[in-house]
Design a protein around this motif. Sequence first.
Motif, PDB file in Angstrom:
ATOM      1  N   LEU A   1       0.655  -1.160   0.033  1.00 19.50           N
ATOM      2  CA  LEU A   1       0.012   0.071  -0.071  1.00 19.50           C
ATOM      3  C   LEU A   1       0.833   1.020   0.047  1.00 19.50           C
ATOM      4  CD1 LEU A   1      -2.636  -0.910   2.546  1.00 19.50           C
ATOM      5  CD2 LEU A   1      -2.966  -0.858  -0.013  1.00 19.50           C
ATOM      6  N   ARG A   2       2.091   1.209   0.638  1.00 21.52           N
ATOM      7  CA  ARG A   2       2.793   2.270   0.523  1.00 21.52           C
ATOM      8  C   ARG A   2       3.551   2.566  -0.746  1.00 21.52           C
ATOM      9  NH1 ARG A   2       8.547   2.485   4.033  1.00 21.52           N
ATOM     10  NH2 ARG A   2       9.269   4.608   3.562  1.00 21.52           N
ATOM     11  N   ILE A   3       3.834   1.376  -1.306  1.00 21.84           N
ATOM     12  CA  ILE A   3       4.259   1.784  -2.828  1.00 21.84           C
ATOM     13  C   ILE A   3       3.331   2.202  -3.470  1.00 21.84           C
ATOM     14  CG2 ILE A   3       5.376   0.328  -4.559  1.00 21.84           C
ATOM     15  CD1 ILE A   3       6.587  -1.534  -2.498  1.00 21.84           C
ATOM     16  N   LYS A   4       2.292   1.732  -3.494  1.00 18.40           N
ATOM     17  CA  LYS A   4       1.091   2.215  -4.259  1.00 18.40           C
ATOM     18  C   LYS A   4       0.845   3.550  -4.091  1.00 18.40           C
ATOM     19  CE  LYS A   4      -1.266  -2.119  -4.820  1.00 18.40           C
ATOM     20  NZ  LYS A   4      -2.613  -2.989  -4.658  1.00 18.40           N
ATOM     21  N   LEU A   5       0.953   4.284  -2.868  1.00 14.77           N
ATOM     22  CA  LEU A   5       0.578   5.412  -2.443  1.00 14.77           C
ATOM     23  C   LEU A   5       1.679   6.382  -3.074  1.00 14.77           C
ATOM     24  CD1 LEU A   5      -0.560   7.866  -0.771  1.00 14.77           C
ATOM     25  CD2 LEU A   5       0.947   7.152   1.097  1.00 14.77           C
ATOM     26  N   ILE A   6       2.805   5.856  -3.185  1.00 15.24           N
ATOM     27  CA  ILE A   6       4.032   6.607  -3.470  1.00 15.24           C
ATOM     28  C   ILE A   6       4.109   6.812  -5.143  1.00 15.24           C
ATOM     29  CG2 ILE A   6       6.764   6.738  -3.884  1.00 15.24           C
ATOM     30  CD1 ILE A   6       6.900   5.474  -1.140  1.00 15.24           C
TER      31      ILE A   6
ATOM     32  N   LEU B   1      13.034  15.133  -5.382  1.00 12.72           N
ATOM     33  CA  LEU B   1      13.086  15.659  -3.904  1.00 12.72           C
ATOM     34  C   LEU B   1      11.797  15.447  -3.331  1.00 12.72           C
ATOM     35  CD1 LEU B   1      14.676  19.131  -4.291  1.00 12.72           C
ATOM     36  CD2 LEU B   1      15.575  17.296  -3.311  1.00 12.72           C
ATOM     37  N   VAL B   2      10.512  15.380  -4.265  1.00 13.28           N
ATOM     38  CA  VAL B   2       9.461  15.154  -3.755  1.00 13.28           C
ATOM     39  C   VAL B   2       9.208  13.380  -3.485  1.00 13.28           C
ATOM     40  CG1 VAL B   2       6.878  14.715  -4.521  1.00 13.28           C
ATOM     41  CG2 VAL B   2       8.096  16.886  -5.009  1.00 13.28           C
ATOM     42  N   LEU B   3       9.837  12.799  -4.268  1.00 21.10           N
ATOM     43  CA  LEU B   3      10.037  11.115  -4.297  1.00 21.10           C
ATOM     44  C   LEU B   3      10.709  11.057  -2.749  1.00 21.10           C
ATOM     45  CD1 LEU B   3       9.742   8.341  -5.129  1.00 21.10           C
ATOM     46  CD2 LEU B   3      11.754   8.649  -6.554  1.00 21.10           C
ATOM     47  N   LEU B   4      11.864  11.497  -2.494  1.00 19.84           N
ATOM     48  CA  LEU B   4      12.563  11.417  -1.303  1.00 19.84           C
ATOM     49  C   LEU B   4      11.557  11.777  -0.090  1.00 19.84           C
ATOM     50  CD1 LEU B   4      16.188  12.573  -2.254  1.00 19.84           C
ATOM     51  CD2 LEU B   4      15.315  10.330  -2.199  1.00 19.84           C
ATOM     52  N   LEU B   5      10.966  12.896  -0.244  1.00 21.90           N
ATOM     53  CA  LEU B   5       9.984  13.379   0.810  1.00 21.90           C
ATOM     54  C   LEU B   5       8.918  12.294   0.981  1.00 21.90           C
ATOM     55  CD1 LEU B   5       9.699  17.228   0.056  1.00 21.90           C
ATOM     56  CD2 LEU B   5      10.733  16.030   2.185  1.00 21.90           C
ATOM     57  N   LEU B   6       8.388  11.775  -0.092  1.00 16.48           N
ATOM     58  CA  LEU B   6       7.460  10.964   0.053  1.00 16.48           C
ATOM     59  C   LEU B   6       7.786   9.530   0.750  1.00 16.48           C
ATOM     60  CD1 LEU B   6       5.299  11.099  -3.201  1.00 16.48           C
ATOM     61  CD2 LEU B   6       4.296  11.561  -1.016  1.00 16.48           C
ATOM     62  N   ILE B   7       8.961   9.100   0.177  1.00 15.60           N
ATOM     63  CA  ILE B   7       9.490   7.738   0.945  1.00 15.60           C
ATOM     64  C   ILE B   7       9.753   8.077   2.515  1.00 15.60           C
ATOM     65  CG2 ILE B   7      11.522   6.525   1.028  1.00 15.60           C
ATOM     66  CD1 ILE B   7      12.010   6.968  -2.058  1.00 15.60           C
ATOM     67  N   PHE B   8      10.068   9.281   2.864  1.00 10.26           N
ATOM     68  CA  PHE B   8      10.448   9.489   4.226  1.00 10.26           C
ATOM     69  C   PHE B   8       8.978   9.832   4.881  1.00 10.26           C
ATOM     70  CE2 PHE B   8      10.704  12.792   7.669  1.00 10.26           C
ATOM     71  CZ  PHE B   8      11.538  11.910   8.545  1.00 10.26           C
ATOM     72  N   LEU B   9       8.114  10.551   4.511  1.00 14.54           N
ATOM     73  CA  LEU B   9       6.890  10.842   5.009  1.00 14.54           C
ATOM     74  C   LEU B   9       5.867   9.895   5.046  1.00 14.54           C
ATOM     75  CD1 LEU B   9       6.241  14.500   3.703  1.00 14.54           C
ATOM     76  CD2 LEU B   9       7.149  13.736   6.118  1.00 14.54           C
ATOM     77  N   SER B  10       5.756   8.848   3.950  1.00 14.25           N
ATOM     78  CA  SER B  10       4.981   7.672   3.842  1.00 14.25           C
ATOM     79  C   SER B  10       5.307   6.693   4.862  1.00 14.25           C
ATOM     80  CB  SER B  10       5.092   7.089   2.450  1.00 14.25           C
ATOM     81  OG  SER B  10       6.258   6.682   2.118  1.00 14.25           O
ATOM     82  N   GLY B  11       6.703   6.505   5.170  1.00 17.77           N
ATOM     83  CA  GLY B  11       6.958   5.693   6.269  1.00 17.77           C
ATOM     84  C   GLY B  11       6.372   6.146   7.581  1.00 17.77           C
TER      85      GLY B  11
ATOM     86  N   PHE C   1      -0.643   2.219  11.018  1.00 19.64           N
ATOM     87  CA  PHE C   1      -1.334   1.338  10.629  1.00 19.64           C
ATOM     88  C   PHE C   1      -0.616  -0.012  10.480  1.00 19.64           C
ATOM     89  CE2 PHE C   1      -2.716   5.011   8.561  1.00 19.64           C
ATOM     90  CZ  PHE C   1      -3.963   4.856   8.924  1.00 19.64           C
ATOM     91  N   LEU C   2       0.749   0.055  10.483  1.00 18.25           N
ATOM     92  CA  LEU C   2       1.751  -1.093  10.277  1.00 18.25           C
ATOM     93  C   LEU C   2       1.946  -1.634  11.824  1.00 18.25           C
ATOM     94  CD1 LEU C   2       3.670  -3.001   8.841  1.00 18.25           C
ATOM     95  CD2 LEU C   2       5.423  -1.278   9.205  1.00 18.25           C
ATOM     96  N   GLU C   3       2.010  -0.695  12.704  1.00 16.27           N
ATOM     97  CA  GLU C   3       1.971  -1.300  14.065  1.00 16.27           C
ATOM     98  C   GLU C   3       0.811  -2.258  14.480  1.00 16.27           C
ATOM     99  OE1 GLU C   3       3.006   2.114  16.267  1.00 16.27           O
ATOM    100  OE2 GLU C   3       5.054   2.062  15.886  1.00 16.27           O
ATOM    101  N   ASN C   4      -0.471  -1.511  14.105  1.00 17.40           N
ATOM    102  CA  ASN C   4      -1.602  -2.058  14.432  1.00 17.40           C
ATOM    103  C   ASN C   4      -1.846  -3.228  13.630  1.00 17.40           C
ATOM    104  OD1 ASN C   4      -2.528   0.022  16.249  1.00 17.40           O
ATOM    105  ND2 ASN C   4      -3.575   1.118  14.385  1.00 17.40           N
TER     106      ASN C   4
END
Length: 412
Positions: free
Chosen positions: A5-10, A173-183, A189-192
């Motif tokens: 889901l994270r990859i799809k979001l990015i 730059l946006v990709l790097l931000l997305l990778i950082f922020l999406s995590g 959700f991952l913890e739950n």
Amino acid sequence: MIRKLRIKLIIASMVSLLAVLLVIMSAVNIVYYSQVIRDADSTLSLLAANNGFFPKSNHNAPPDEPFPKKEPPLSPELPYETRYFFVKLSQDGSVRSVNTGKIAAVDTSDAISYAQTVWAQGKTQGFADQYRFLVDTSSSEPLILFLDCSRGLDNFKTLLFSCIGVSLVGSLLVLLLLIFLSGRIVRPFLENYEKQKQFITDAGHELKTPLTILNADAEILAMDYGENEWVSDIQAQTKRLADLTNDLILLSRMEEEQTQLQMLELPLSDIAEETIAPFQAVARTQDKTLELHIQPMLSMCGDEKSLRKLFSILLDNAVKYSAPQSTISCTLERQKNLIRLSVWNAVERITKAQTEHLFDRFYRTDQSRNSQTGGYGLGLSIALAIVTAHKGKITASTTDETSLLITVTFPA
């Protein structure tokens, strides 16, 4: 699942960003290029109206000869900034005169060559290299004017490459931000999700002990008081609960990314025949026919226990939910660089919308997948987890809404 889901979001965010940037860049560059063309055509029209020369401006005209009102406003610097040349032709296309006094990069022979090329093409307006041309045929002697647009075109190219460069850097730059922020976004959700899987595993293990005790007590009651309806019901329901618990634990373990399966080179054809063969007798007792088409000598790298479980789930599902007195077909074959397993069976009714949810946990269709058949709606979910762990793909489809085709592909 959370990682996917994270990859799809990015991916969705980056595609949206690139689409917006593409629209913006296209609009900006088209507008700029159109402005370069408009300015060039305006200058050429002005030159054509004055037989190849710029009209005199207001401050150069004598008091009794004011600037003509019909002419557009003219910058005093325009005649000195503009680089152009023109060629006059006769009606048959022969050169009558050439004027290259306002340009240094083109000599008379080059001017004649450009004019003859344009005249042969029959166009009245366009580009010849970096020169914008206009063919004026309003007089008896056709006039071909060429305006040097190299500066405007160079500026356009600079703008274009600057936009591309800035967009690429911005996208990175946006990709790097997305990778950082999406995590950080998916972390709760991952913890739950991890807590949920851990709860299922822990609860399953905790339930095993009382279920074992209940089953043992039921067996003792049966020995002491003999078989009866209530003891048999306790044993049956205890077995159902034990099977459900085991399936939940297996599914939770298969979905854990750190699960290490024992991947070995296996004789897949032999495993399939051994696992599927018992289902022929089960199908025969239900007046159903099971047809096997297993290509011999197939092998793949995988976990034997999981693959046997996969074959059992798919065949049990096909036999259990197939229409009465129908034929079930199971095919295992190699197709190029893939190993394809397909299980086909007739059903009373299933829609294409329902096939999209068959691999969801506890999902049942209204007619063919009900609790009376003894299923829990976990079988195909476990099959999906097994296939995913083996880097494969599983799909469900129907062409006529009276049959179901489960297809599994593995990399050979």
